[in-house]
Design a protein around this motif. Structure first.
Motif, PDB file in Angstrom:
ATOM      1  N   LEU A 165       0.819  -1.206   0.000  1.00  0.00           N
ATOM      2  CA  LEU A 165       0.000   0.000   0.000  1.00  0.00           C
ATOM      3  C   LEU A 165       0.856   1.260   0.000  1.00  0.00           C
ATOM      4  O   LEU A 165       0.544   2.237  -0.698  1.00  0.00           O
ATOM      5  N   ASN A 166       1.932   1.244   0.773  1.00  0.00           N
ATOM      6  CA  ASN A 166       2.786   2.436   0.839  1.00  0.00           C
ATOM      7  C   ASN A 166       3.426   2.748  -0.510  1.00  0.00           C
ATOM      8  O   ASN A 166       3.539   3.912  -0.907  1.00  0.00           O
ATOM      9  N   MET A 167       3.851   1.700  -1.220  1.00  0.00           N
ATOM     10  CA  MET A 167       4.439   1.933  -2.538  1.00  0.00           C
ATOM     11  C   MET A 167       3.397   2.484  -3.500  1.00  0.00           C
ATOM     12  O   MET A 167       3.689   3.376  -4.320  1.00  0.00           O
ATOM     13  N   ALA A 168       2.168   1.973  -3.399  1.00  0.00           N
ATOM     14  CA  ALA A 168       1.097   2.493  -4.244  1.00  0.00           C
ATOM     15  C   ALA A 168       0.826   3.959  -3.931  1.00  0.00           C
ATOM     16  O   ALA A 168       0.556   4.765  -4.840  1.00  0.00           O
ATOM     17  N   MET A 169       0.922   4.338  -2.662  1.00  0.00           N
ATOM     18  CA  MET A 169       0.730   5.724  -2.284  1.00  0.00           C
ATOM     19  C   MET A 169       1.847   6.604  -2.850  1.00  0.00           C
ATOM     20  O   MET A 169       1.600   7.730  -3.311  1.00  0.00           O
ATOM     21  N   VAL A 170       3.088   6.110  -2.794  1.00  0.00           N
ATOM     22  CA  VAL A 170       4.212   6.885  -3.327  1.00  0.00           C
ATOM     23  C   VAL A 170       4.028   7.136  -4.818  1.00  0.00           C
ATOM     24  O   VAL A 170       4.210   8.267  -5.312  1.00  0.00           O
ATOM     25  N   TYR A 171       3.650   6.094  -5.555  1.00  0.00           N
ATOM     26  CA  TYR A 171       3.404   6.265  -6.990  1.00  0.00           C
ATOM     27  C   TYR A 171       2.247   7.235  -7.253  1.00  0.00           C
ATOM     28  O   TYR A 171       2.299   8.061  -8.166  1.00  0.00           O
TER      29      TYR A 171
END
Length: 262
Positions: free
Chosen positions: A70-76
């Motif tokens: 989820l955090n990586m999706a938020m960064v993108y």
């Protein structure tokens, strides 16, 4: 008078002093508690000193968040890379994440409202507060501490503010999670390259999946340590009033300990 009061059976206590820390019922804003639960599940329950539930939800957040990426999706998403966010997000874990996330917000708000009511009843009941605990491994006592010192130490190293406020359980958990976050995010490697001006090496070393957890734990521990110290100071004053009233004065001689009715 003091002996008769000590022999009473009290339904609700306002505080419990142990060698692991001070558990204290005090008034809280339910919306603030719910906000922290939304920022990082488990933290709202930790504010309410519901430690077992809070630690369980905190670990759940760490585990399921990393599995769903989820955090990586938020960064993108923050960088406008919506397609990459869709690709990296694991919907199987997100389906598990969403219901628990909503539950933490709801349950922390509901629990805070209930605990405010019990706090009011405990204030009226006015059970004795024991201000000193001597155990085989630790000594705990009520005294005056500076909230800003607790706040500052938490910013430097999450967990140290809790130690200053003598909350051993919180300090242990915050220190362990801080080590995990720093290790897997490679925070100090990033800081090392940044100080040398090697920004490309710093950006390539950072693990955003774990780095996104760091602001939450820093600011939460700083906030909670500050509030805990403020409320501990209030509890010190409350216990001192009880002591003077029971041992040195009458009820008419000292101001009432009960909260004023609106």
């Amino acid at each position: 008078m003091a002996m008769r009061r000590d022999r009473r059976t009290f339904r609700r206590k306002i505080a419990e002093i142990s060698m692991f820390g001070t558990t204290h019922m005090h008034f809280r804003n339910p919306w603030v508690v719910a906000w922290w639960s939304a920022a990082f599940p488990g933290t709202g329950h930790l504010l309410l000193q519901k430690y077992m539930r809070g630690f369980l939800l905190f670990v759940w957040e760490m585990f399921v968040n990393t599995k769903s990426q989820l955090n990586m999706a938020m960064v993108y998403s923050f960088n406008g890379q919506i397609e990459q966010a869709k690709e990296v997000l694991d919907l199987r874990w997100m389906a598990l994440y969403a219901p628990v996330y909503l539950f933490t917000i709801y349950d922390s708000y509901r629990t805070c409202v209930d605990m405010n009511k019990y706090t009011m009843l405990a204030r009226y009941e006015n059970a004795p507060i024991h201000s000193f605990c001597l155990g085989p491994f630790e000594i705990n006592y009520l005294d005056k501490r500076n909230p800003w010192v607790a706040f500052a130490w938490s910013l430097l190293a999450p967990g140290m503010g809790y130690l200053y406020a003598h909350r051993i359980v919180n300090a242990s958990f915050a220190t362990v999670t801080w080590i995990v976050f720093v290790y897997y995010s490679k925070l100090y490697v990033v800081l090392y390259h940044s100080l040398l001006g090697q920004m490309d090496s710093a950006l390539s070393a950072i693990d955003w999946e774990w780095f996104m957890f760091i602001p939450s734990i820093i600011f939460f521990t700083a906030y909670d340590a500050y509030v805990s110290t403020v409320e501990s100071n209030k509890l010190f004053d409350l216990e001192l009033k009880q002591h003077f009233r029971n041992d040195y004065g009458s009820k008419e001689a000292l101001p009432s300990l009960r909260p004023k009715e609106s």
